[in-house]
Design an enzyme around this catalytic site. Sequence first.
Site, PDB file in Angstrom:
ATOM      1  N   TYR A  91       0.822  -1.200   0.000  1.00 52.52           N
ATOM      2  CA  TYR A  91       0.000   0.000   0.000  1.00 52.52           C
ATOM      3  C   TYR A  91       0.857   1.251   0.000  1.00 52.52           C
ATOM      4  CZ  TYR A  91       0.735   0.920   5.033  1.00 52.52           C
ATOM      5  OH  TYR A  91       1.280   1.227   6.253  1.00 52.52           O
ATOM      6  N   ARG A  95       8.469   4.172  -4.467  1.00 51.82           N
ATOM      7  CA  ARG A  95       8.513   3.164  -3.403  1.00 51.82           C
ATOM      8  C   ARG A  95       7.518   2.038  -3.686  1.00 51.82           C
ATOM      9  NH1 ARG A  95       7.555   5.050   2.606  1.00 51.82           N
ATOM     10  NH2 ARG A  95       5.444   5.313   1.795  1.00 51.82           N
ATOM     11  N   ARG A 120      -8.119 -20.957  -1.855  1.00 52.79           N
ATOM     12  CA  ARG A 120      -7.070 -20.495  -0.936  1.00 52.79           C
ATOM     13  C   ARG A 120      -5.853 -21.391  -1.114  1.00 52.79           C
ATOM     14  NH1 ARG A 120      -5.424 -21.818   4.315  1.00 52.79           N
ATOM     15  NH2 ARG A 120      -4.506 -20.056   5.452  1.00 52.79           N
ATOM     16  N   LYS A 176       6.453  -2.016   1.982  1.00 49.45           N
ATOM     17  CA  LYS A 176       5.257  -1.444   2.626  1.00 49.45           C
ATOM     18  C   LYS A 176       4.078  -2.389   2.427  1.00 49.45           C
ATOM     19  CE  LYS A 176       3.033   3.092   3.153  1.00 49.45           C
ATOM     20  NZ  LYS A 176       3.127   3.276   4.602  1.00 49.45           N
ATOM     21  N   GLU A 184      11.660   2.357  14.618  1.00 49.07           N
ATOM     22  CA  GLU A 184      10.810   3.455  14.124  1.00 49.07           C
ATOM     23  C   GLU A 184       9.535   3.467  14.950  1.00 49.07           C
ATOM     24  OE1 GLU A 184       9.637   2.556  10.013  1.00 49.07           O
ATOM     25  OE2 GLU A 184       9.685   0.430  10.497  1.00 49.07           O
ATOM     26  N   LEU A 193      10.849   1.125   7.459  1.00 44.26           N
ATOM     27  CA  LEU A 193      10.303   1.585   6.187  1.00 44.26           C
ATOM     28  C   LEU A 193      11.077   2.834   5.761  1.00 44.26           C
ATOM     29  CD1 LEU A 193       7.977   1.043   4.130  1.00 44.26           C
ATOM     30  CD2 LEU A 193       6.866   3.012   5.162  1.00 44.26           C
TER      31      LEU A 193
END
Length: 286
Positions: A33, A52, A101, A150, A182, A206
């Site tokens: 995302y 990114r 799945r 991310k 972070e 990140l």
Amino acid sequence: MSRTVYVNGEYLPEEDAKVSVFDRGFLFADGVYEVTSVLGGKLLDFAGHAKRLERSLSELDMVAPVDMDALLDIHRELVRLNDLDEGMIYLQITRGADRDRDFVFPDPEKVPATIVLFTQAKALADSPAAKTGIKVIGIEDLRWGRRDIKTVQLLYPSMGKMMAKAAGVDDAWLIEDGHVTEGTSNNAYIVKGARIITRHLGNEILHGITRAAVLRFAREAQMQVEERAFSIEEAKAADEAFITSASTFVMPVVEIDGVALGDGAPGPVATQLREIYLDESRKSAV
Ligand code: PLP
């Protein structure tokens, strides 16, 4: 009034937007995302977020369902359709919905990625928290080893925010091997003397788009920047601290684990960097 959101090529009212129960984002958190801020109806640092995103996709062998020019058009169209002046655009791309799945990745030729974008209206520039600063606690960093990607696996950061809430503070800083990596959804900084100290880049954090911009602005303003690990004890003894992210910009931190930093008010470095960041980002917004 309902929002207009984007799902796999269509702009739809949010009630009509649907994703399959077999979507791998839902079943395996197999997706990435980005969050891009909007000020005055314009996107901040879109190029950085797009770059990114491409890296996150490529690290996971995922194929982008649209090119980055088309992605910019979609962002702008959502701003227009929702009359968004200030807030964020959330973008998520997953490895799509296979027929069942299965842990094994599906063939991207047969199973297209799922792409979803939506707007979130929010006052960002005039945030009351920026005037008082926020309080954080240190907690153990129990996330996986590829935090540079991310991904939508955000359960531990959510748990961290809940631990902060239970402790009566605003957020948590994550600690690994005695050092701060972070924040739960932001990069962390301390200021000691004239030096701004923040964790060096690597798989442990990140690579914040706001971090890159803020460090560039700090260096341009002749401030000293040290990119290295620091401990929570060093942070508690700092003159000031702050966090950065696309939606908080530069946000002062005034307390760590109950210890007030400096005089307990937002520090001058964080305050100045927030002003510079807001000015410069508005100028380059698209
Ligand atoms: N670190 C983490 C774990 C994050 O989730 C985020 C933003 O969501 C950041 C740092 C800040 O990154 P950016 O400045 O690109 O928003």
